[in-house]
Write a protein that holds these residues in place. Structure first.
Motif, PDB file in Angstrom:
ATOM      1  N   SER A  53      37.940   2.144 -32.303  1.00  0.00           N
ATOM      2  CA  SER A  53      36.568   2.429 -31.880  1.00  0.00           C
ATOM      3  C   SER A  53      35.587   1.578 -32.682  1.00  0.00           C
ATOM      4  CB  SER A  53      36.254   3.917 -32.080  1.00  0.00           C
ATOM      5  OG  SER A  53      34.963   4.223 -31.614  1.00  0.00           O
ATOM      6  N   GLN A 108      37.463   1.790 -27.843  1.00  0.00           N
ATOM      7  CA  GLN A 108      36.270   2.539 -27.455  1.00  0.00           C
ATOM      8  C   GLN A 108      35.046   1.800 -27.997  1.00  0.00           C
ATOM      9  OE1 GLN A 108      35.664   7.082 -27.708  1.00  0.00           O
ATOM     10  NE2 GLN A 108      34.921   6.331 -29.681  1.00  0.00           N
ATOM     11  N   LYS A 141      36.942   1.740 -23.137  1.00  0.00           N
ATOM     12  CA  LYS A 141      36.109   2.883 -22.746  1.00  0.00           C
ATOM     13  C   LYS A 141      34.729   2.688 -23.364  1.00  0.00           C
ATOM     14  CE  LYS A 141      37.503   7.256 -22.704  1.00  0.00           C
ATOM     15  NZ  LYS A 141      37.893   8.608 -23.190  1.00  0.00           N
ATOM     16  N   VAL A 143      31.275   4.326 -24.216  1.00  0.00           N
ATOM     17  CA  VAL A 143      30.710   5.663 -24.412  1.00  0.00           C
ATOM     18  C   VAL A 143      29.276   5.528 -24.911  1.00  0.00           C
ATOM     19  CG1 VAL A 143      30.949   7.877 -25.586  1.00  0.00           C
ATOM     20  CG2 VAL A 143      33.000   6.581 -24.973  1.00  0.00           C
ATOM     21  N   GLY A 180      33.114  11.306 -23.114  1.00  0.00           N
ATOM     22  CA  GLY A 180      34.099  10.405 -23.706  1.00  0.00           C
ATOM     23  C   GLY A 180      34.706  10.952 -24.978  1.00  0.00           C
TER      24      GLY A 180
END
Length: 608
Positions: A53, A108, A141, A143, A180
């Motif tokens: 992330s 992420q 992803k 978010v 998320g």
């Protein structure tokens, strides 16, 4: 109220039991690069660390998203596209659809909207139209955190956008699909600086929040959390999914070494119960058993003690001390001068075996006691010409001279030498061994009767416990003891656990602990013999510490341990000394490693 406290205690007990499993489930995929744009190399440092992330704060300026923590730091050269989207796009194309080369790894991208969300998100969706490889990739992803729409409006945004959730918010099933992850300020729950552990009620509050997120099948992170090793450990214990950091290299190292720094024991054993009848009695001894766990000091012992659920034979010895390990020419010793000090009572140079600093041969315990009609045996779970066993029978200024070292065994007074394969067993040495009428065996099982001087070179000796060595060390001890104990004038035995040192060098806690537990079985056998014989002194001492081990977490109840190594080499930490039997009290306090030799000689009643 009383019932609530009981349930709280039960919850903590269950939580404690699950802590061990958490370490096995974490990797760099759980790392979150907080305010990543403030790194010296945004995106790439976290990306090449395989972080799961990355966070970027954005401001809408002239239709573009500029990345900065505050408005005064804004710069036209630092945009979401140039720092992140372009790079992510490049990697997806390079890796044929996946952001990481490993298609199983995900990334992420947490975009923190610092202004009014409607215009910012409208600009973001326009920008993302240029990056279909990102929005269509299941490996990325996106978010949105910070400024974001109310849950009922999630549906009004493209499906590739997810939103940071509020753990206290109630979501419909459709709204939850667009969440998320959950984020929360740790300081809203606890006032903890990251040192030690949170208070019980604080632990329960965090655990309840984490369990709430997991019940909704969502990950959770806490911002505002302390950012150093002990804090990371506690967050992992609590089950927090993403660990925030501003220190990418440090967290990467911490997470990537988790598998080697964690060990859970699956086979515990009961220790021997000493009688202490002759322990500490001042009298001359006939026998000395010297046990050397290479590279071991107190942290290693306590790791093994924890793994065996609070039991260790060596900790049943009451006489304890500390041995200074420096060599004559270095603050940090290697094994050669380390055990030369034990064998001869003289400090020498690094790499020197059984010789002084000028290279002159020194008298070693096996040769000294042979003059009194006593016999000796040496056992190692490593190369028989390696430094520790060689220090008791050979003389060389180079511990790597295996051929000449093995040749010295022939002229040594050592009766029995048992260990693993060596390059020193040349055809010439094999012939000399034969001519000297030394019985030579290629495995321990063949050497069931040892009437003469004996050499055993067994490949099984050099295997790790985890690779199938089994009870080899215990069997070697029993075989040698049964031979030597019949000598009416007494004996000397040296048993080295060589591969405890290997666990320190490779920073492998599992190897270190399993090897030390195997060694501790032999310690128990030696103590039992000392009680039965009543004329035997048992001494346990490492030649040095290896790895700079620190213990960071563990459970005496469940037998698991988590540590950290500061180096892959030796350190100057004094070695722990343990003694049992007559004259054991001589081995207390802090003393030079050469005193091991002197105290053994004194126990024998031999004047050097």
């Amino acid at each position: 109220m009383k019932q609530a406290k009981i349930w709280a205690l039960l919850a903590l007990a269950v939580f404690s039991k699950n802590q061990a499993q958490n370490y096995l489930n974490y990797s760099v995929n759980n790392a979150h690069s907080h305010n990543d744009y403030e790194q010296k190399v945004p995106f790439w440092e976290a990306y090449y660390a395989d972080f799961g992330s990355i966070e970027a704060d954005v401001f809408l300026v002239k239709g573009k998203l500029w990345v900065a923590h505050s408005e005064k730091e804004l710069s036209a050269e630092r945009t979401l596209e140039s720092l992140y989207l372009d790079n992510i796009s490049k990697q997806i194309k390079l890796n044929k659809g996946s952001v990481y080369p490993d298609a199983n790894k995900k990334l992420q991208l947490l975009i923190d909207v610092k202004q009014e969300y409607k215009t910012t998100l409208a600009a973001l969706t326009d920008i993302l139209k240029k990056y279909p490889e990102i929005t269509n990739s299941s490996s990325v992803k996106i978010v949105i955190t910070g400024g974001r729409p109310k849950p009922s409006d999630f549906k009004n945004y493209p499906n590739y956008l997810y939103f940071d959730g509020d753990i206290n918010q109630k979501y419909t099933a459709d709204e939850l699909k667009r969440v998320g992850l959950f984020s929360a300020d740790l300081q809203d729950f606890i006032k903890w600086n990251g040192k030690g552990i949170p208070r019980d009620e604080e632990t329960l509050a965090i655990k309840k929040t984490v369990d709430n997120a997991h019940a909704q099948k969502k990950a959770i992170r806490f911002y505002g959390a302390p950012d150093f090793t002990n804090a990371w450990i506690n967050l992992i214990d609590l089950g927090v999914d993403y660990i925030n950091t501003d220190h990418i290299p440090d967290l990467k190292k911490f997470l990537t070494t988790l598998p080697k720094n964690f060990y859970k024991n699956t086979k515990n054993y009961e220790t021997y119960s000493p009688t202490y009848q002759t322990d500490g009695v001042v009298k001359k001894v006939k026998n000395v058993i010297l046990l050397i766990p290479d590279g071991t000091s107190l942290p290693q012992y306590y790791a093994a003690f924890t793994a065996n659920k609070g039991k260790l034979n060596v900790f049943n010895m009451k006489a304890t001390g500390l041995s200074k390990t420096n060599s004559s020419n270095a603050y940090i010793t290697d094994s050669a001068p380390g055990s030369t000090a034990f064998a001869t009572g003289v400090k020498t140079k690094n790499t020197f075996v059984g010789v002084d600093g000028a290279g002159k041969a020194l008298a070693q315990i096996p040769d000294i006691i042979a003059e009194k009609g006593m016999v000796s045996g040496l056992i190692s779970t490593g190369d028989i010409t390696d430094a520790t066993p060689a220090d008791f029978y050979a003389h060389s200024d180079n511990r790597n001279s295996s051929e000449t070292i093995l040749k010295d065994f022939i002229s040594s007074k050592t009766k029995i030498l048992i260990g693993g394969p060596t390059s020193g067993l040349t055809s010439e040495n094999a012939q000399k061994i034969k001519e000297a009428k030394i019985d030579f065996y290629k495995d321990l099982k063949s050497a069931n009767k040892m009437a003469n001087r004996t050499l055993v070179i067994d490949p099984l000796a050099s295997k790790r416990i985890t690779d199938g060595r089994g009870n080899w060390l215990s069997d070697a001890f029993d075989l040698t003891l049964n031979n030597l104990k019949d000598n009416k004038n007494g004996f000397f035995m040296m048993i080295e656990a060589s591969q405890t040192d290997g666990g320190g060098h490779s920073n492998n806690l599992g190897q270190l602990v399993t090897e030390l537990l195997d060694f501790d079985h032999v310690v128990g056998k030696a103590m039992k013999f000392a009680d039965e014989n009543r004329e035997t002194l048992v001494v346990v001492v490492g030649d040095h510490e290896t790895g700079g081990l620190t213990l960071l977490d563990g459970s005496l109840q469940d037998g698991w341990i988590f540590g950290n190594f500061s180096t892959n080499d030796h350190t100057s930490i004094p070695s722990s000394v343990f003694a049992y039997g007559p004259n054991s009290k001589e081995f207390t306090g802090l003393f030079e490693n050469t005193e091991i030799f002197n105290k053994i000689m004194k126990a024998y009643g031999i004047q050097k």
